[in-house]
Write a protein that holds these residues in place. Structure first.
Motif, PDB file in Angstrom:
ATOM      1  N   ALA A   1      -4.159   5.990   4.287  1.00 25.78           N
ATOM      2  CA  ALA A   1      -3.431   5.482   3.248  1.00 25.78           C
ATOM      3  C   ALA A   1      -4.548   4.762   2.310  1.00 25.78           C
ATOM      4  O   ALA A   1      -4.615   4.840   1.020  1.00 25.78           O
ATOM      5  CB  ALA A   1      -2.319   4.614   3.485  1.00 25.78           C
ATOM      6  N   ASP A   2      -5.274   3.944   2.863  1.00 24.25           N
ATOM      7  CA  ASP A   2      -6.267   3.130   2.118  1.00 24.25           C
ATOM      8  C   ASP A   2      -7.424   4.043   1.405  1.00 24.25           C
ATOM      9  O   ASP A   2      -8.005   3.694   0.430  1.00 24.25           O
ATOM     10  CB  ASP A   2      -7.149   2.116   3.137  1.00 24.25           C
ATOM     11  N   PHE A   3      -7.826   5.230   2.271  1.00 26.01           N
ATOM     12  CA  PHE A   3      -8.743   6.031   1.918  1.00 26.01           C
ATOM     13  C   PHE A   3      -8.113   6.698   0.727  1.00 26.01           C
ATOM     14  O   PHE A   3      -8.989   7.020  -0.500  1.00 26.01           O
ATOM     15  CB  PHE A   3      -9.072   7.106   3.115  1.00 26.01           C
TER      16      PHE A   3
ATOM     17  N   ALA B   1      -2.972   3.834   8.489  1.00 26.11           N
ATOM     18  CA  ALA B   1      -3.151   2.708   7.414  1.00 26.11           C
ATOM     19  C   ALA B   1      -4.810   3.058   6.785  1.00 26.11           C
ATOM     20  O   ALA B   1      -4.882   2.828   5.616  1.00 26.11           O
ATOM     21  CB  ALA B   1      -3.338   1.324   8.056  1.00 26.11           C
ATOM     22  N   GLU B   2      -5.715   3.514   7.742  1.00 28.75           N
ATOM     23  CA  GLU B   2      -6.804   3.819   7.231  1.00 28.75           C
ATOM     24  C   GLU B   2      -6.770   5.113   6.424  1.00 28.75           C
ATOM     25  O   GLU B   2      -7.464   5.222   5.214  1.00 28.75           O
ATOM     26  CB  GLU B   2      -7.726   4.194   8.387  1.00 28.75           C
TER      27      GLU B   2
ATOM     28  N   ARG C   1       3.381   4.639   3.125  1.00 31.51           N
ATOM     29  CA  ARG C   1       3.817   3.889   4.220  1.00 31.51           C
ATOM     30  C   ARG C   1       4.460   4.782   5.193  1.00 31.51           C
ATOM     31  O   ARG C   1       4.933   5.800   4.990  1.00 31.51           O
ATOM     32  CB  ARG C   1       5.000   2.978   3.618  1.00 31.51           C
TER      33      ARG C   1
ATOM     34  N   ALA D   1      -5.696   6.039  -1.307  1.00 33.77           N
ATOM     35  CA  ALA D   1      -5.447   5.090  -2.537  1.00 33.77           C
ATOM     36  C   ALA D   1      -6.794   5.085  -3.247  1.00 33.77           C
ATOM     37  O   ALA D   1      -6.857   4.972  -4.676  1.00 33.77           O
ATOM     38  CB  ALA D   1      -5.034   3.995  -2.159  1.00 33.77           C
ATOM     39  N   GLU D   2      -7.896   4.649  -2.572  1.00 34.14           N
ATOM     40  CA  GLU D   2      -8.981   4.341  -3.419  1.00 34.14           C
ATOM     41  C   GLU D   2      -9.520   5.616  -4.185  1.00 34.14           C
ATOM     42  O   GLU D   2     -10.235   5.643  -5.154  1.00 34.14           O
ATOM     43  CB  GLU D   2     -10.305   3.909  -2.287  1.00 34.14           C
TER      44      GLU D   2
ATOM     45  N   GLN E   1       0.798  -1.272  -0.097  1.00 33.13           N
ATOM     46  CA  GLN E   1       0.076   0.158   0.127  1.00 33.13           C
ATOM     47  C   GLN E   1       0.845   1.305   0.037  1.00 33.13           C
ATOM     48  O   GLN E   1       2.093   1.433   0.704  1.00 33.13           O
ATOM     49  CB  GLN E   1      -0.967  -0.061   1.373  1.00 33.13           C
TER      50      GLN E   1
END
Length: 451
Positions: free
Chosen positions: A211-213, A208-209, A204, A215-216, A201
């Motif tokens: 980064a995920d958000f 993490a939440e 880094r 990315a989408e 992901q």
């Protein structure tokens, strides 16, 4: 011993120029050398031109959204050459201001390379040796490009600012904030943009939440983001650059931009020869007062690889002046630094990620995700994310993470409260400003989860 100057600064970036100015204002005699342009990475090929490119890239969405608000906008197109001309004029203006700061404070400055000669002298490119009671190294960093087959065909975050034409098809390699920012910029300007990151992901080290958000949202805006993927080889062809990835089929682009980290600018400076040790990345090793093992030599900014941010270099420079020229030993404070990442959507963050906070004890996590008012009439599905991380026992806010329009502006102000040790109750009793997105920060109710 008599010296030519009280202070000699190597590097005219934000840290170096700030140190030179403050030292001169304290009554010291100061000289400075810079082999490239005044202003350093931030002004010349970093923060400032990048932010101008961010602004330019956001207009594509603005034009689309305008229709939802009743505006009729004709065909819109982006002129890369015209933008570059305007950008270059602004950079020239800012460089002139940096030179004026030196001139107005009677700092002797040399537009040439300087290297360490011994503990109290530097040698200029023409062979001239200048002595100084103190030497400050503020030479910053540079992009790192790993060795790959066909690597001679790639560009870095330096060259992207000087391209004569817009690449219509581009591959961005890297998963850090610089890579993500440029992927978003080029996508917003209309380039067909692919991004590779070899890890699981992007971003880094960030929450993490978050980064995920991000990315989408980047994918939703058109960036072809591929994780667990790297470049195997690059070959120049008549149609462009043929990229062979470690995963998937080969494809052709016009440019390959590597944004795979930065390394300190210490090569050939003579540091080790005069007894200044370097770290594994080539960084100058300093103590809490920015002093090296050679008492007369100090270093600030990215060249020390502590925190690679312009405001940090400026604070480190001010602390150096307090320590050396004002007899007020001062260590720069590297804790709770608010940071903005100009991806689309934008990130503002301060303090601990949820993952890091869990290591400190029991925490309450408050999360709000919502469509901001700005995108409603435009019919856009884009969302914002607000995340507050609180120590369960003390209720002190350990971290705040914002994703969405204005996140950088919000985190600067919220950072003041968090730096002061604000608790969740301090946020709760602050009156909301309505209607704003930021009001979500002071209206978060029960924890989303306690872990």
């Amino acid at each position: 011993m008599t010296f030519d100057f009280d202070l000699f600064v190597i590097g005219a970036g934000s840290g170096g120029v700030r140190a030179a100015r403050l030292a001169a204002q304290s009554g010291a005699s100061v000289a400075l050398a810079e082999e490239y342009r005044y202003g350093g990475t931030c002004v010349i090929r970093g923060c400032v031109p990048k932010k101008l490119m961010v602004y330019a890239s956001e207009f594509s969405e603005h034009f689309e959204d305008a229709a939802g608000y009743g505006w009729s906008v004709g065909d819109a197109s982006f002129n890369w050459a015209k933008f570059m001309q305007a950008k270059n004029a602004e950079i020239d203006r800012l460089e002139g201001i940096y030179q004026s700061v030196l001139d107005n404070n009677a700092v002797t400055h040399f537009r040439t390379r300087a290297v360490l000669n011994d503990a109290h002298s530097v040698r200029l490119a023409d062979g001239q040796v200048i002595t100084a009671k103190h030497i400050l190294v503020a030479t910053g960093g540079r992009p790192f490009v790993p060795a790959i087959s066909g690597g001679e065909h790639v560009i870095s975050s330096n060259e992207i600012f000087e391209l004569p034409a817009q690449p219509k098809r581009v591959l961005v390699v890297g998963g850090g904030y610089i890579a993500c920012e440029f992927a978003c910029i080029l996508n917003g300007l209309g380039s067909e943009t692919i991004q590779f990151y070899r890890g699981a992901q992007i971003l880094r080290g960030f929450d993490a939440e978050v980064a995920d958000f991000v990315a989408e949202e980047m994918r939703a805006k058109g960036v072809d983001l591929r994780v667990n993927t790297d470049v195997k080889s690059i070959e120049k062809t008549d149609d462009g650059l043929l990229v062979t990835p470690t995963l998937g089929d080969s494809f052709t682009v016009d440019q390959v931009l590597y944004a795979t980290g930065r390394v300190p600018n210490t090569d050939g400076l003579g540091l080790e020869e005069v007894g200044v040790p370097l770290g594994p990345k080539g960084q100058i090793q300093v103590d809490g007062f920015s002093q090296t093992s050679v008492p007369s030599i100090y270093a600030v900014g990215d060249v020390t690889d502590r925190v690679q941010l312009t405001p940090v270099a400026i604070v480190e420079s001010a602390a150096f002046i307090e320590t050396v020229f004002k007899s007020n030993p001062t260590q720069p404070d590297h804790e709770l630094i608010p940071t903005a990442v100009f991806t689309q959507p934008e990130i503002g963050t301060i303090g601990l990620s949820e993952e890091a906070a869990r290591e400190t004890g029991k925490i309450d996590v408050y999360v709000a995700s919502f469509r901001p008012m700005k995108v409603i009439l435009a019919g856009r599905s884009e969302k914002m994310l607000m995340k507050l991380i609180v120590a369960t026992d003390s209720q002190q806010v350990l971290g705040l993470h914002i994703v969405g329009h204005g996140a950088g502006e919000m985190i600067q102000l919220a950072g003041v409260a968090i730096k002061m040790g604000a608790t969740k109750q301090d946020f709760d009793r602050t009156m909301a400003v309505h209607p704003t997105a930021a009001e979500e920060l002071v209206t978060l109710g029960a924890p989303t989860r306690t872990v």
